[in-house]
Design a protein around this motif. Structure first.
Motif, PDB file in Angstrom:
ATOM      1  N   ARG A  11      92.267  52.089 110.994  1.00  0.00           N
ATOM      2  CA  ARG A  11      91.102  52.753 111.582  1.00  0.00           C
ATOM      3  C   ARG A  11      91.436  54.238 111.704  1.00  0.00           C
ATOM      4  N   LEU A  94      91.867  52.383 104.416  1.00  0.00           N
ATOM      5  CA  LEU A  94      90.457  52.508 104.799  1.00  0.00           C
ATOM      6  C   LEU A  94      89.554  52.776 103.600  1.00  0.00           C
ATOM      7  N   GLU A  97      86.281  50.335 103.474  1.00  0.00           N
ATOM      8  CA  GLU A  97      85.292  50.431 104.559  1.00  0.00           C
ATOM      9  C   GLU A  97      84.929  51.868 104.894  1.00  0.00           C
ATOM     10  N   ARG A  98      85.796  52.829 104.570  1.00  0.00           N
ATOM     11  CA  ARG A  98      85.485  54.244 104.780  1.00  0.00           C
ATOM     12  C   ARG A  98      85.595  54.985 103.458  1.00  0.00           C
ATOM     13  N   ASP A 100      83.676  57.093 102.290  1.00  0.00           N
ATOM     14  CA  ASP A 100      83.367  58.510 102.426  1.00  0.00           C
ATOM     15  C   ASP A 100      84.631  59.328 102.688  1.00  0.00           C
ATOM     16  N   LEU A 101      85.478  58.853 103.609  1.00  0.00           N
ATOM     17  CA  LEU A 101      86.710  59.574 103.907  1.00  0.00           C
ATOM     18  C   LEU A 101      87.675  59.546 102.725  1.00  0.00           C
ATOM     19  N   ARG A 152      82.878  63.551 109.456  1.00  0.00           N
ATOM     20  CA  ARG A 152      82.662  62.140 109.144  1.00  0.00           C
ATOM     21  C   ARG A 152      83.677  61.216 109.815  1.00  0.00           C
ATOM     22  N   MET A 153      84.894  61.716 110.063  1.00  0.00           N
ATOM     23  CA  MET A 153      85.891  60.828 110.673  1.00  0.00           C
ATOM     24  C   MET A 153      85.542  60.506 112.127  1.00  0.00           C
ATOM     25  N   GLU A 156      80.693  56.640 112.790  1.00  0.00           N
ATOM     26  CA  GLU A 156      80.842  55.282 112.289  1.00  0.00           C
ATOM     27  C   GLU A 156      80.467  55.216 110.808  1.00  0.00           C
ATOM     28  N   ALA A 157      81.065  54.274 110.115  1.00  0.00           N
ATOM     29  CA  ALA A 157      80.704  54.049 108.719  1.00  0.00           C
ATOM     30  C   ALA A 157      79.343  53.369 108.641  1.00  0.00           C
TER      31      ALA A 157
END
Length: 310
Positions: A11, A94, A97-98, A100-101, A152-153, A156-157
Motif C-alpha cells: 500500500r 502495487l 491495483e495502482r 496510475d502510480l 495521486r498517491m 484512492e484508486a
C-alpha cells in the motif's frame, strides 16, 4: 528475492511518500543546477559526453571551475536516476491495483534516461539553443509528473468523476494552455538572450527585446485567468481553491522577478530563480488540473453548489 518482495510496500506507505517527495525535490533541484551551468558559462566545462574529456570521466586539473559546475550537474543526474529507480521498485507490488502510480513512476525513470541522452546531444551540438530549450522543457515536464504522483498517491484508486462545473474545467485547461505558451516564449527569449552557457555558443537568432514583450503578454493573460479560477473556486467552494491560490501567489512572484530581471540587465541569479519558479508554476498547475476530478466514491460537500452552476 521472496523476502525482498515481501518487504516491498503493499500500500502507499511512508517509504513511498518519502521517496516520492524526494523525487519531486531532486527533479526541481536539477533545474537549478542546470541553470547554474548555463548562467555561469559552464555549458562546455566538460567538452565531451558521457565522459568529461576524451581521456577522463571526471574533470582534470587542466580544466577550470566551469568543469566542476558542469560535472556537478551530471552527478545530479545520477542522483535523480537513483531516486527514480527506488520509486519504481517501491511501487512494484502495487503495479496492478495502482496502475496510475506505476505508470507515473515509469515515466519519470524513462524520462531521466532520455534527459541524460538529450544532455549529451546538447554538448555534442555545442549548446544549440533549441536543444538546450528542449532540455529545460523536458526537465520541467518531469517536475510535473512527480507532482502528479504526489497528488495521486494521496487518493484512492478507482474511477474518478468531475468535481467542478464544466465551464470551470474549460477555463482551467485554457489556463494551462496559456501557461504552456508563456513557457515556450520564455524559452525562446532565453535562447535569444546573453546567457548561452558558453561564450562560443550560438543564439537562436530571434530579437531578444521583442521576445521579452511577447513573453509577457501570455504571462499577464495567465494571471487574469488564474484570478478567475480563484474567484470561481471561492464562490462555489470547489476543491481547487487552495491550489489555485498557490498558483496565483507563485505567478505574482514570478512576474515580479521577471520585471526586475528585464529592467536590470538579466542578472544570472534572478534568471535562475525565474527558471525554477516556472517549473513550480507548471507543477502547481498540474495539481489544480488533477483537483478537477475526485474518486467517484468521495464525499460531495459542494454537490449542490456545483450542480446549481451547471
Amino acid at each position: 528475492m521472496h523476502r525482498f518482495a515481501a518487504w516491498l510496500p503493499d500500500r502507499v506507505d511512508g517509504r513511498i511518500r518519502f521517496f516520492a517527495w524526494l523525487s519531486f525535490v531532486v527533479e526541481t533541484v536539477i533545474i537549478a543546477t542546470g541553470g547554474a551551468v548555463r548562467l555561469t558559462g559552464s555549458g562546455l566545462g566538460c567538452p565531451t559526453w558521457p565522459t568529461c574529456t576524451a581521456d577522463s570521466l571526471i574533470p582534470t586539473e587542466e580544466l577550470t571551475y566551469h568543469s566542476l559546475i558542469e560535472f556537478g550537474n551530471r552527478l545530479m543526474t545520477g542522483v535523480v536516476g537513483i531516486v527514480a529507480v527506488i520509486v519504481v521498485v517501491l511501487v512494484w507490488r502495487l503495479r496492478r491495483e495502482r496502475r496510475d502510480l506505476w505508470t507515473l513512476a515509469l515515466i519519470v525513470l524513462l524520462g531521466v534516461v532520455a534527459q541524460a541522452i538529450v544532455g549529451g546531444v546538447t554538448v555534442w551540438t555545442g549548446l544549440n539553443p533549441f536543444i538546450v530549450g528542449f532540455h529545460y522543457v523536458s526537465s520541467l515536464a518531469l517536475v510535473c509528473v512527480t507532482a502528479a504522483f504526489l497528488v495521486r498517491m494521496r487518493e484512492e484508486a478507482g474511477p474518478r468523476e468531475r468535481a467542478v462545473p464544466g465551464w470551470y474545467q474549460g477555463v482551467t485547461h485554457a489556463t494551462s494552455a496559456v501557461l504552456a505558451l508563456t513557457i515556450v516564449f520564455g524559452v525562446l527569449t532565453t535562447g535569444a538572450g546573453p546567457h548561452s552557457g558558453d561564450a562560443a555558443a550560438g543564439r537562436n537568432g530571434f530579437h531578444a527585446e521583442l521576445l521579452e514583450h511577447v513573453h509577457a503578454w501570455p504571462g499577464y493573460a495567465l494571471l487574469a485567468l488564474t484570478l478567475a479560477l480563484v474567484i470561481g473556486a471561492w464562490r462555489l467552494g470547489l476543491p481547487t481553491l487552495r491550489w489555485s491560490l498557490v498558483l496565483l501567489l507563485i505567478e505574482l512572484v514570478q512576474i515580479a522577478v521577471g520585471l526586475y530581471q528585464a529592467r536590470n540587465g538579466l542578472p544570472p541569479l534572478l534568471v535562475g530563480i525565474h527558471m525554477v519558479l516556472a517549473a513550480l508554476t507548471a507543477a502547481t498547475m498540474t495539481v489544480v488540473i488533477l483537483r478537477l476530478k475526485r474518486p467517484a466514491a468521495a464525499e460531495r460537500p459542494a454537490e449542490a453548489s456545483v450542480a446549481a452552476s451547471r
